[in-house]
Scaffold this motif. Sequence first.
Motif, short mmCIF file in Angstrom:
data_model
loop_
_atom_site.label_atom_id
_atom_site.label_comp_id
_atom_site.label_asym_id
_atom_site.label_seq_id
_atom_site.Cartn_x
_atom_site.Cartn_y
_atom_site.Cartn_z
N ASN A 127 0.82 -1.23 0.00
CA ASN A 127 0.00 0.00 0.00
C ASN A 127 0.85 1.27 0.00
N PHE A 128 1.91 1.28 -0.81
CA PHE A 128 2.74 2.47 -1.04
C PHE A 128 3.50 2.92 0.21
N ALA A 129 3.62 2.05 1.22
CA ALA A 129 4.32 2.42 2.45
C ALA A 129 5.82 2.61 2.22
N ASP A 130 6.36 1.89 1.25
CA ASP A 130 7.79 1.98 0.92
C ASP A 130 7.89 2.26 -0.58
N PRO A 131 8.12 3.53 -0.96
CA PRO A 131 8.13 3.87 -2.40
C PRO A 131 9.13 3.06 -3.22
N GLN A 132 10.31 2.79 -2.66
CA GLN A 132 11.31 2.04 -3.42
C GLN A 132 10.85 0.60 -3.63
N LYS A 133 10.31 -0.02 -2.59
CA LYS A 133 9.81 -1.39 -2.72
C LYS A 133 8.63 -1.43 -3.69
N HIS A 134 7.75 -0.41 -3.61
CA HIS A 134 6.62 -0.37 -4.56
C HIS A 134 7.13 -0.30 -5.99
N SER A 135 8.13 0.53 -6.23
CA SER A 135 8.67 0.67 -7.58
C SER A 135 9.23 -0.66 -8.08
N GLN A 136 9.90 -1.40 -7.21
CA GLN A 136 10.44 -2.70 -7.59
C GLN A 136 9.34 -3.69 -7.93
N LEU A 137 8.29 -3.71 -7.10
CA LEU A 137 7.17 -4.62 -7.36
C LEU A 137 6.43 -4.24 -8.64
N ASP A 138 6.26 -2.94 -8.85
CA ASP A 138 5.56 -2.47 -10.05
C ASP A 138 6.37 -2.85 -11.30
N MET A 139 7.68 -2.71 -11.21
CA MET A 139 8.53 -3.11 -12.33
C MET A 139 8.38 -4.61 -12.60
N THR A 140 8.36 -5.41 -11.54
CA THR A 140 8.19 -6.86 -11.70
C THR A 140 6.86 -7.18 -12.37
N PHE A 141 5.82 -6.49 -11.96
CA PHE A 141 4.48 -6.69 -12.54
C PHE A 141 4.51 -6.50 -14.06
N HIS A 142 5.10 -5.41 -14.50
CA HIS A 142 5.10 -5.11 -15.94
C HIS A 142 6.08 -5.99 -16.70
N ARG A 143 7.18 -6.36 -16.08
CA ARG A 143 8.13 -7.23 -16.77
C ARG A 143 7.58 -8.63 -16.98
N LEU A 144 6.69 -9.05 -16.10
CA LEU A 144 6.04 -10.34 -16.31
C LEU A 144 5.30 -10.36 -17.65
N MET A 145 4.82 -9.20 -18.07
CA MET A 145 4.10 -9.13 -19.35
C MET A 145 5.03 -8.90 -20.54
N TYR A 146 6.13 -8.20 -20.34
CA TYR A 146 6.91 -7.74 -21.48
C TYR A 146 8.19 -8.54 -21.74
N ASP A 147 8.72 -9.21 -20.73
CA ASP A 147 10.07 -9.77 -20.87
C ASP A 147 10.21 -10.82 -21.96
N ARG A 148 9.13 -11.52 -22.30
CA ARG A 148 9.25 -12.59 -23.30
C ARG A 148 8.96 -12.10 -24.71
N HIS A 149 8.67 -10.83 -24.88
CA HIS A 149 8.32 -10.33 -26.21
C HIS A 149 9.48 -10.49 -27.18
N TYR A 150 9.15 -10.85 -28.41
CA TYR A 150 10.19 -11.10 -29.42
C TYR A 150 10.92 -9.84 -29.86
N ASN A 151 10.27 -8.67 -29.75
CA ASN A 151 10.89 -7.43 -30.22
C ASN A 151 11.74 -6.84 -29.09
N ARG A 152 12.99 -7.26 -29.06
CA ARG A 152 13.86 -6.84 -27.96
C ARG A 152 14.13 -5.34 -28.00
N HIS A 153 14.15 -4.74 -29.18
CA HIS A 153 14.39 -3.30 -29.27
C HIS A 153 13.25 -2.54 -28.57
N ALA A 154 12.03 -2.97 -28.81
CA ALA A 154 10.87 -2.32 -28.18
C ALA A 154 10.91 -2.48 -26.67
N VAL A 155 11.26 -3.68 -26.21
CA VAL A 155 11.32 -3.93 -24.77
C VAL A 155 12.44 -3.13 -24.13
#
Length: 227
Positions: A127-155
Amino acid sequence: MSTIVPLLQADDTDPGEASIYERIRDDIIQGRLAANARLKVAELAERMGTSTNPVREALQQLRGEGFVVMMPNRGARVRPIDDTFVRDIFEIEVLIEPALTRWFVSLATKADLQALEEVQAEIEALNFADPQKHSQLDMTFHRLMYDRHYNRHAVDLWWRHREILSAISRQFQTSMSRQASILAEHRELIRCISRQDADGAARIIAQHVEGSGRHIIEHMRLNQRRD
């Protein structure tokens, strides 16, 4: 799952320390290196306790990302970090991320959905109590969707832009309304993916990116009025 790393690693720093690129970038964002200030390689190398080569490499990367302007016979100078700079970045991201998201929806498995749900549960529990930890978790959330994409330049472009916006946003506190929007948008995104609704997921991620960008710009303009 493939791993994306920043394009520049500082060979002369210990693991866990910020790279030369990150240190110069953050000095620009925080105003320690003023807008239009000349960036002298020898002075920066001495200041950061390194050789000149890592500084030159960092300036080239910063030039590619728009932080630094290089002019013939005038060297490198700091580009002003203003709302126009942020707008240009998030407008590009509004084009990239929906495309990456659509592709993910087409192949998402139950395991992928479970992974997103687990990270989202951590985000909500924090619940945003630790901004740095939130940023890390948010990055993990989005990378779960994008990391396997074939277009490495876009990623890679998404990664660089995400790092830039994250660095800028660290100056500001996330408003309560924006916090609520982030959680709601993540939840709706997961629902769209579970229904294999590519159009809905693309629409939500575009809204998510634009909302984050406009939140940063609002803070920047507020600070300008105070100054």
